[in-house]
Design a protein around this motif. Structure first.
Motif, short mmCIF file in Angstrom:
data_model
loop_
_atom_site.label_atom_id
_atom_site.label_comp_id
_atom_site.label_asym_id
_atom_site.label_seq_id
_atom_site.Cartn_x
_atom_site.Cartn_y
_atom_site.Cartn_z
N LYS A 129 34.22 41.36 38.53
CA LYS A 129 34.77 40.85 39.79
C LYS A 129 36.19 40.35 39.61
N ASP A 130 36.47 39.67 38.51
CA ASP A 130 37.83 39.21 38.21
C ASP A 130 38.78 40.39 38.05
N GLU A 131 38.32 41.42 37.36
CA GLU A 131 39.16 42.61 37.16
C GLU A 131 39.50 43.27 38.49
N LYS A 132 38.51 43.37 39.38
CA LYS A 132 38.77 43.95 40.70
C LYS A 132 39.73 43.08 41.50
N SER A 136 43.38 44.26 42.92
CA SER A 136 43.71 44.23 44.35
C SER A 136 44.97 43.38 44.59
N LEU A 137 45.17 42.33 43.81
CA LEU A 137 46.38 41.53 43.95
C LEU A 137 47.61 42.29 43.45
#
Length: 141
Positions: A129-132, A136-137
């Motif tokens: 989730k952090d990687e996604k 996205s940022l």
């Protein structure tokens, strides 16, 4: 570092691994050749391979906490740790076959060893989730 939920999961997995070194997984009468039955508790300390794998899982979980800036490496380490913990759990169940059938039981503290793969899986989900979120940022910049 500690604000990330996967750090909490990894810390709990490390704590469970270190607790399962000392606490028993299974208790019962052990089958030995030409010897009377003896009531023995199965811990990670009773088998060298179990001890090495359990300590490795705990240490790897602690190391992965501090790799929060290098998420890809953290994910790889946690995936390998998950596989080792599943192997460790399989070895625990293989060791229970050395006991007299019907005269042994799983201890309540076996929950520690069973929770380790679950906690590592939850940490993997958090890392992904952090990687996604970071990807996205990066697209927004």
């Amino acid at each position: 570092m500690i604000q990330r939920l996967q750090s909490v999961w990894l810390l709990l997995a490390a704590a469970a691994a270190f607790c399962s070194i000392k606490l028993s997984f299974y208790s019962g009468n052990l089958i030995k050749d030409n010897q009377p039955k003896a009531f023995v508790s199965l811990t990670a300390q009773s088998n060298l391979l179990l001890l090495i794998l359990t300590a490795g899982v705990g240490i790897a979980s602690l190391i992965a906490i501090f790799l929060y800036k290098i998420r890809k490496m953290q994910l790889r380490i946690v995936l390998i740790t998950l596989l080792v913990s599943l192997l460790n759990l399989g070895l625990y169940f293989a060791e229970t076959q050395k006991y007299v059938p019907g005269e042994g039981k799983f201890d309540l503290t076996a929950v520690f060893a069973i929770f380790i793969p679950i906690l590592l899986f939850l940490a993997i989900r958090g890392i992904r989730k952090d990687e996604k979120l970071v990807k996205s940022l990066d697209r927004l910049r």
